[in-house]
Design a protein around this motif. Structure first.
Motif, PDB file in Angstrom:
ATOM      1  N   GLY A 295      14.548   7.526  13.856  1.00  0.00           N
ATOM      2  CA  GLY A 295      13.276   7.234  13.219  1.00  0.00           C
ATOM      3  C   GLY A 295      12.243   6.735  14.210  1.00  0.00           C
ATOM      4  N   GLY A 296      10.989   7.126  13.998  1.00  0.00           N
ATOM      5  CA  GLY A 296       9.902   6.631  14.826  1.00  0.00           C
ATOM      6  C   GLY A 296       9.809   7.260  16.188  1.00  0.00           C
ATOM      7  N   ASP A 297      10.478   8.406  16.410  1.00  0.00           N
ATOM      8  CA  ASP A 297      10.380   9.072  17.717  1.00  0.00           C
ATOM      9  C   ASP A 297       9.327  10.177  17.691  1.00  0.00           C
ATOM     10  N   PHE A 298       8.629  10.305  16.568  1.00  0.00           N
ATOM     11  CA  PHE A 298       7.554  11.285  16.380  1.00  0.00           C
ATOM     12  C   PHE A 298       8.044  12.726  16.470  1.00  0.00           C
TER      13      PHE A 298
ATOM     14  N   LEU B  10       3.583   8.138  10.218  1.00  0.00           N
ATOM     15  CA  LEU B  10       3.583   8.604  11.600  1.00  0.00           C
ATOM     16  C   LEU B  10       4.758   9.523  11.896  1.00  0.00           C
ATOM     17  N   ASP B  11       5.821   9.361  11.141  1.00  0.00           N
ATOM     18  CA  ASP B  11       7.052  10.101  11.414  1.00  0.00           C
ATOM     19  C   ASP B  11       7.836  10.187  10.109  1.00  0.00           C
ATOM     20  N   ASN B  12       8.403  11.351   9.838  1.00  0.00           N
ATOM     21  CA  ASN B  12       9.242  11.519   8.650  1.00  0.00           C
ATOM     22  C   ASN B  12      10.422  12.404   9.001  1.00  0.00           C
ATOM     23  N   ASP B  13      11.592  12.013   8.559  1.00  0.00           N
ATOM     24  CA  ASP B  13      12.801  12.798   8.766  1.00  0.00           C
ATOM     25  C   ASP B  13      13.465  13.047   7.418  1.00  0.00           C
ATOM     26  N   VAL B  14      14.079  14.191   7.256  1.00  0.00           N
ATOM     27  CA  VAL B  14      14.848  14.507   6.055  1.00  0.00           C
ATOM     28  C   VAL B  14      16.282  14.768   6.483  1.00  0.00           C
ATOM     29  N   GLN B  15      17.208  14.001   5.898  1.00  0.00           N
ATOM     30  CA  GLN B  15      18.606  14.115   6.286  1.00  0.00           C
ATOM     31  C   GLN B  15      19.461  14.388   5.042  1.00  0.00           C
ATOM     32  N   PHE B  16      20.359  15.347   5.182  1.00  0.00           N
ATOM     33  CA  PHE B  16      21.251  15.758   4.108  1.00  0.00           C
ATOM     34  C   PHE B  16      22.654  15.230   4.414  1.00  0.00           C
ATOM     35  N   GLY B  17      23.322  14.685   3.398  1.00  0.00           N
ATOM     36  CA  GLY B  17      24.630  14.079   3.602  1.00  0.00           C
ATOM     37  C   GLY B  17      25.633  15.046   4.208  1.00  0.00           C
ATOM     38  N   ALA B  18      26.201  14.650   5.346  1.00  0.00           N
ATOM     39  CA  ALA B  18      27.142  15.530   6.039  1.00  0.00           C
ATOM     40  C   ALA B  18      28.426  15.714   5.248  1.00  0.00           C
ATOM     41  N   GLY B  19      28.783  14.746   4.425  1.00  0.00           N
ATOM     42  CA  GLY B  19      30.029  14.841   3.663  1.00  0.00           C
ATOM     43  C   GLY B  19      29.859  15.411   2.273  1.00  0.00           C
TER      44      GLY B  19
ATOM     45  N   VAL C 226       0.835  -1.201   0.000  1.00  0.00           N
ATOM     46  CA  VAL C 226       0.000   0.000   0.000  1.00  0.00           C
ATOM     47  C   VAL C 226       0.867   1.246   0.000  1.00  0.00           C
ATOM     48  N   GLY C 227       0.353   2.303  -0.622  1.00  0.00           N
ATOM     49  CA  GLY C 227       1.049   3.576  -0.644  1.00  0.00           C
ATOM     50  C   GLY C 227       1.043   4.247   0.711  1.00  0.00           C
ATOM     51  N   ILE C 228       2.078   5.047   0.979  1.00  0.00           N
ATOM     52  CA  ILE C 228       2.152   5.761   2.246  1.00  0.00           C
ATOM     53  C   ILE C 228       1.622   7.182   2.074  1.00  0.00           C
ATOM     54  N   PHE C 229       1.088   7.755   3.147  1.00  0.00           N
ATOM     55  CA  PHE C 229       0.438   9.058   3.093  1.00  0.00           C
ATOM     56  C   PHE C 229       0.239   9.576   4.512  1.00  0.00           C
ATOM     57  N   TRP C 230      -0.022  10.871   4.623  1.00  0.00           N
ATOM     58  CA  TRP C 230      -0.364  11.477   5.907  1.00  0.00           C
ATOM     59  C   TRP C 230      -1.878  11.457   6.074  1.00  0.00           C
ATOM     60  N   ASP C 231      -2.341  11.027   7.232  1.00  0.00           N
ATOM     61  CA  ASP C 231      -3.755  11.097   7.561  1.00  0.00           C
ATOM     62  C   ASP C 231      -4.198  12.566   7.563  1.00  0.00           C
ATOM     63  N   GLU C 232      -5.466  12.797   7.264  1.00  0.00           N
ATOM     64  CA  GLU C 232      -5.992  14.171   7.254  1.00  0.00           C
ATOM     65  C   GLU C 232      -5.689  14.903   8.560  1.00  0.00           C
TER      66      GLU C 232
ATOM     67  N   ALA D 267      24.307   8.769   0.267  1.00  0.00           N
ATOM     68  CA  ALA D 267      23.388   9.487  -0.603  1.00  0.00           C
ATOM     69  C   ALA D 267      23.567  10.993  -0.459  1.00  0.00           C
ATOM     70  N   LEU D 268      23.018  11.735  -1.429  1.00  0.00           N
ATOM     71  CA  LEU D 268      22.934  13.179  -1.231  1.00  0.00           C
ATOM     72  C   LEU D 268      22.053  13.486  -0.029  1.00  0.00           C
ATOM     73  N   ALA D 269      20.893  12.849  -0.001  1.00  0.00           N
ATOM     74  CA  ALA D 269      19.924  13.081   1.067  1.00  0.00           C
ATOM     75  C   ALA D 269      18.926  11.941   1.042  1.00  0.00           C
ATOM     76  N   SER D 270      18.122  11.833   2.081  1.00  0.00           N
ATOM     77  CA  SER D 270      17.061  10.831   2.089  1.00  0.00           C
ATOM     78  C   SER D 270      15.918  11.326   2.962  1.00  0.00           C
ATOM     79  N   SER D 271      14.763  10.698   2.764  1.00  0.00           N
ATOM     80  CA  SER D 271      13.555  11.100   3.487  1.00  0.00           C
ATOM     81  C   SER D 271      12.828   9.861   3.990  1.00  0.00           C
ATOM     82  N   PRO D 272      13.383   9.177   5.004  1.00  0.00           N
ATOM     83  CA  PRO D 272      12.743   7.964   5.508  1.00  0.00           C
ATOM     84  C   PRO D 272      11.501   8.264   6.337  1.00  0.00           C
ATOM     85  N   SER D 273      10.468   7.460   6.129  1.00  0.00           N
ATOM     86  CA  SER D 273       9.218   7.594   6.879  1.00  0.00           C
ATOM     87  C   SER D 273       8.954   6.333   7.688  1.00  0.00           C
TER      88      SER D 273
END
Length: 677
Positions: A129-132, A208-217, A59-65, A146-152
């Motif tokens: 991840g998952g700490d809300f 429930l939780d999303n973080d965006v991280q940019f490569g430190a190097g 199933v696709g992921i999404f934010w609840d209303e 990676a350049l960056a990532s957006s894990p949910s």
């Protein structure tokens, strides 16, 4: 230089129960997705396994209303380029991130909003991840490539949250009573820095939780510089951030890397960025029609029940702005041995990219199909996929109302991207070998054996039932896998690349009843924003002469040509021949008349000295392969010089001839009637 923009999606399981249909968001093939827990009470007979098995959906992921006003905390502990003259302060970075979020937020037909609501020192640590806490950070662990990532973190089952539930097991309640508090949104209700959820039902796939991280190097910059003047290669914070927050919406990657014959820029959600091309690097800063339509389809303005979904000043209801063109993609019952895909009767083509163009420009695209995963009935158990994993090849593409479109099909064959770059569903399809097939346009008489697969019919926006059947094509090629992007030709203004196809093989195919429908030529650009424009592509007759190792090519007759041939960026561009039956007769007659003649595909480019981008390279190239067969097949002419074998004859150009068996074409159905307005 191109670099992948990666994303990730994680799943979590909480005690679950049924969720009403009204609570589940619209699902589209443009979403990142997760594999659910086994569906309670659902087992089915799997013919491949020969047993009844438990079923999991993808199933696709999404934010609840209730959570669609997403609050982000920017970790002020880490700047970009720390300790360097180009160091960028966290407060500046947070402002740039918000600028990109504002462009997404301005989408008038999508109700989702994302904002950086806090710039806080969360410590010199990678994201948790998952700490809300929806965290934005330039601190990443060692080995982050990676350049960056957006894990949910998303739900793996339909779930009911109860007041007092400690979802992350940190000793603190994560669920509050919306009646008692007088609000019903996801927010930091107790002021402790993390998000709490109103009690109630939530559907599988809910983020429930999303973080965006940019490569430190990674070297970061605030304005795209390309590689002008030999400057060190860096990447634009704004462009990468806007892309990653598209993943934060739940969006998967797009295949749109070239909007038209004149616009080589890519969609924000295309998975690669060219840090050596300032124009291409800046393009993802602004979400395109493709990006905005995909987000609006998931978060349809004016459809939901929560206040955020209601029409506000400046909003446009989704149903007022968009129609949705639906259909399916499948392989034909007849699929010739040795073709480009496996094809079994009624097999859905899952992960196929379906493009909608209007006025010659791509408006939006989506992927076909849905997927299931099964629990193998063995010790474990472990999850497996089988052909039964694909119940359908359905797709839905949102398009603006009142326009006329043309549809085309793009395979997830690795060029310009593969299934693993897109979603779990597409990756499963890739594992089972269902993502490699020829490109084609949609016509009212679409079938699995078309003699003019490049043709396309006009489609009004209100039209449904745009069903593709993948064309059955047999290919002839000298090349294996792509190894090189092209030659570095210093001081060269014009080049002709030519590939020879053995006359005996060609005659054997034609005598066997096949007709040539197209040539495909791997083309691309060193600088991503340029369009691969060539003087023309040609199908010709030529003779190979000269001593072994020093052969040359003498072209003496052109059979088909496509002037102002436009290539694709790092993909096989189609050169459709037209009148394939007549062409087959002509080739047979001429090859029999000239016993020393060979059939040749050529592509000619010029103005190379003026087409040099930020990277300092010529922009156009033809793909090369080291998998070179015995005998000379590839030739190159520079500035109208005699043809010679490039690189000492150790490479071949990635070009193909494609054939169809016209006798296998079923009688065409009558043209479908257009729906009345």
């Amino acid at each position: 230089m191109r670099k992948m923009l990666l994303c990730a999606a994680a799943a979590m399981t909480v005690s679950s129960m049924g969720v009403t249909a009204a609570q589940a968001q619209t699902q589209t093939g443009r979403q990142l997705d997760v594999i659910t827990d086994p569906i309670p009470g659902r087992t089915e007979f799997n013919a491949t396994l020969g047993e009844m098995v438990a079923v999991r959906e993808v199933v696709g992921i999404f934010w609840d209303e209730r959570c669609a006003s997403v609050e982000y905390t920017f970790n002020s502990n880490a700047p970009a380029n720390p300790g360097m003259p180009t160091e960028i302060a966290p407060e500046v970075l947070a402002d740039v991130v918000q600028e990109g979020l504002d462009r997404w937020n301005e989408n008038p037909s999508a109700y989702i909003e994302m904002n950086v609501t806090s710039v806080t020192d969360l410590g010199a640590r990678p994201r948790i991840g998952g700490d809300f806490i929806n965290e934005v950070t330039f601190f990443t662990p060692p080995g982050f490539g990676a350049l960056a990532s957006s894990p949910s973190t998303s739900l793996a089952a339909d779930t009911t949250f109860k007041v007092g539930d400690d979802l992350d097991e940190d000793g603190d309640s994560d669920v509050y009573d919306p009646v008692a508090e007088g609000i019903n949104v996801c927010t930091d209700i107790d002021g402790d820095g993390d998000i709490e959820f109103p009690a109630g039902d939530y559907a599988a796939g809910t983020i429930l939780d999303n973080d965006v991280q940019f490569g430190a190097g990674i070297p970061w910059e605030l304005e795209p510089n390309g590689n002008l003047g030999g400057a060190a290669l860096a990447f634009d914070v704004d462009a990468v951030s806007t892309h990653e927050f598209g993943h934060s919406h739940g969006l998967s990657h797009s295949l749109v890397n070239q909007f038209s014959d004149h616009d080589g820029e890519s969609a924000t959600m295309f998975p690669f960025i060219d840090g050596g091309d300032s124009v291409a690097e800046a393009a993802p800063r602004t979400p395109s029609t493709d990006d905005l339509a995909a987000s609006a389809f998931i978060y349809q303005e004016g459809v939901g029940t929560q206040p955020i979904t209601q029409i506000q000043p400046g909003d446009i209801p989704f149903a007022s702005a968009y129609d949705v063109i639906e259909g399916s993609v499948e392989f034909d019952e007849v699929f010739l041995a040795g073709t480009t895909g496996p094809g079994t009767p009624a097999t859905p083509a899952v992960g196929a990219g379906v493009f909608m163009e209007t006025g010659g420009t791509v408006f939006a695209m989506a992927y076909s199909g849905s997927a299931l995963v099964f629990d193998a009935p063995v010790a474990g158990p472990f999850q497996i996929t089988t052909p039964e994993s694909f119940p359908d090849g359905d797709f839905a593409v949102p398009v603006f109302k009142g326009s006329v479109y043309r549809a085309s099909l793009e395979a997830l064959d690795g060029d310009p991207a593969a299934g693993g770059n897109i979603s779990t569903t597409a990756f499963i399809s890739e594992l089972l070998g269902l993502t490699t097939f020829p490109e084609e346009g949609w016509t009212r008489r679409d079938s699995g054996l078309e003699l003019n697969p490049g043709a396309s019919s006009p489609i009004p926006s209100f039209r449904d039932g745009i069903d593709f059947t993948v064309n059955n094509e047999l290919l002839l090629t000298n090349a294996g896998a792509l190894n090189f992007l092209g030659f570095t030709l210093a001081g060269v203004n014009e080049a002709i690349s030519a590939e020879v196809f053995d006359r005996d093989v060609v005659l054997g195919a034609i005598d066997g009843g096949l007709v040539p429908v197209a040539g495909t030529i791997f083309t691309g650009n060193f600088d991503q924003s340029f369009v691969g424009e060539f003087i023309e592509a040609r199908l010709s007759l030529a003779r190979v002469t000269g001593d072994a190792g020093a052969e040359t090519l003498n072209v003496f007759r052109t059979l088909r040509r496509d002037r102002n041939f436009v290539g694709q960026d790092r993909d096989l561009a189609r050169f459709n021949f037209g009148n394939p039956r007549g062409l087959a007769r002509q080739i047979r007659r001429l090859l029999n008349r000239f016993p020393d003649a060979q059939l040749v595909l050529e592509v000619e480019g010029n103005d190379m000295l003026t087409r040099i981008g930020d990277s300092g390279n010529h922009t156009n190239f033809v793909g090369l392969s080291q998998n070179f067969p015995p005998g000379p097949t590839s030739f190159l002419s520079i500035d109208r010089s005699d043809f010679f074998r490039p690189a000492g004859g150790t490479t071949s150009f990635v070009m193909e001839l494609r054939f169809v068996d016209p006798d296998a074409v079923a009688p065409a159905p009558p043209p479908m009637m257009e729906a009345a307005q």
